[in-house]
Design a protein around this motif. Sequence first.
Motif, short mmCIF file in Angstrom:
data_model
loop_
_atom_site.label_atom_id
_atom_site.label_comp_id
_atom_site.label_asym_id
_atom_site.label_seq_id
_atom_site.Cartn_x
_atom_site.Cartn_y
_atom_site.Cartn_z
N GLY A 26 0.76 -1.24 0.00
CA GLY A 26 0.00 0.00 0.00
C GLY A 26 0.79 1.29 0.00
N LEU A 27 2.13 1.25 -0.07
CA LEU A 27 2.88 2.50 -0.11
C LEU A 27 2.44 3.31 -1.33
CD1 LEU A 27 5.10 4.43 0.87
CD2 LEU A 27 6.74 3.10 -0.49
N GLU A 28 1.98 4.54 -1.09
CA GLU A 28 1.49 5.39 -2.18
C GLU A 28 2.59 6.19 -2.84
OE1 GLU A 28 -2.08 7.69 -1.59
OE2 GLU A 28 -2.73 6.30 -0.03
N ILE A 29 3.55 6.68 -2.02
CA ILE A 29 4.60 7.55 -2.58
C ILE A 29 5.95 7.18 -1.96
CG2 ILE A 29 5.42 9.91 -2.93
CD1 ILE A 29 2.52 10.86 -2.50
N LEU A 30 6.92 6.94 -2.83
CA LEU A 30 8.31 6.72 -2.43
C LEU A 30 9.14 7.87 -2.98
CD1 LEU A 30 10.49 4.59 -1.27
CD2 LEU A 30 10.97 4.24 -3.70
N HIS A 31 9.93 8.49 -2.11
CA HIS A 31 10.88 9.50 -2.57
C HIS A 31 12.24 8.82 -2.73
CE1 HIS A 31 9.15 13.70 -2.43
NE2 HIS A 31 8.11 12.89 -2.28
N LEU A 32 12.71 8.77 -3.95
CA LEU A 32 13.99 8.16 -4.28
C LEU A 32 15.07 9.22 -4.14
CD1 LEU A 32 15.53 5.69 -5.30
CD2 LEU A 32 14.91 6.35 -7.63
N ARG A 33 15.77 9.15 -3.01
CA ARG A 33 16.81 10.15 -2.69
C ARG A 33 18.14 9.45 -2.58
NH1 ARG A 33 19.37 11.71 1.89
NH2 ARG A 33 20.19 13.84 1.90
N ILE A 57 6.74 6.94 -7.68
CA ILE A 57 8.11 7.29 -7.29
C ILE A 57 8.42 8.74 -7.69
CG2 ILE A 57 10.56 6.78 -7.60
CD1 ILE A 57 9.73 3.85 -8.14
N VAL A 58 8.92 9.49 -6.71
CA VAL A 58 9.38 10.87 -6.93
C VAL A 58 10.90 10.85 -6.79
CG1 VAL A 58 9.33 13.23 -6.02
CG2 VAL A 58 7.24 11.85 -6.03
N THR A 59 11.60 11.37 -7.78
CA THR A 59 13.06 11.36 -7.72
C THR A 59 13.63 12.71 -7.25
OG1 THR A 59 15.11 10.84 -8.90
CG2 THR A 59 13.38 11.95 -10.19
N HIS A 60 14.69 12.63 -6.47
CA HIS A 60 15.39 13.83 -6.00
C HIS A 60 16.57 14.17 -6.90
CE1 HIS A 60 13.86 14.04 -1.59
NE2 HIS A 60 13.00 13.35 -2.31
N GLY A 73 7.12 12.10 -10.34
CA GLY A 73 7.58 13.47 -10.45
C GLY A 73 8.94 13.71 -9.85
N ILE A 74 9.20 15.00 -9.55
CA ILE A 74 10.51 15.44 -9.06
C ILE A 74 10.38 16.15 -7.73
CG2 ILE A 74 11.40 15.65 -11.43
CD1 ILE A 74 11.13 18.71 -11.13
N HIS A 75 11.51 16.15 -6.99
CA HIS A 75 11.57 16.85 -5.71
C HIS A 75 12.72 17.84 -5.75
CE1 HIS A 75 10.89 17.37 -1.39
NE2 HIS A 75 12.21 17.47 -1.30
N LEU A 76 12.42 19.09 -5.43
CA LEU A 76 13.43 20.15 -5.43
C LEU A 76 14.02 20.29 -4.02
CD1 LEU A 76 11.48 22.83 -7.52
CD2 LEU A 76 13.01 21.02 -8.34
#
Length: 197
Positions: A26-33, A57-60, A73-76
């Motif tokens: 059930g993980l909805e959002i993973l931030h790939l940092r 997945i949101v990438t940093h 998407g992306i993470h600033l």
Amino acid sequence: MKLIVITRPRFFEGEAAIITALFENGLEILHLRKPEASAGELDCFLQQLPDEYMSRIVTHEHFQMVSVFNLKGIHLNGRNKHAPTGYSGHISCSCHSFDEVSQRKRLCDYVFLSPVYDSISKEGYTSAYPYDSLLKACQAGIIDEKVIALGGVGIQHLPEIHSLGFGGVAVLGDVWKRKEEDILPHFIRLQASCAPV
């Protein structure tokens, strides 16, 4: 409340399997940092994950991966301060003051406010926000559903975070400091605690 998991900064053996299990549960959002990873290393890692989870997945780093893998998407942040020219997809952002939150949340899908509590994963990284200042920010409408609490967040903090009006939490140390076999059960407890009452 949203529950976002941020990866450890360095790759480790078995990481793809653990992340896949989190998605399956059930993980909805993973931030790939992965601040030190090359584009090739990130590409290789993403290929280890099932295609159906790419949109979570949101990438940093290495923002071109969004179109290559159809990521969320992306993470600033301090390393990557601006979205690529012409980019119009999902954007989130790291913020370290209420002023920054007020400015950036208008332009982002959500923002991280940190450190809300003493960091678990970064030694000496202590809370910047006494409870009273968080409460005032909530009452002023600065903290709302677009603001995600980050920094030292554990299951014991979730009732307070919810009462302060945050839209969710991002966890890193609270998940990854555990033994491999304890990560998934702990994530499931976190998820249940974040679910609407």
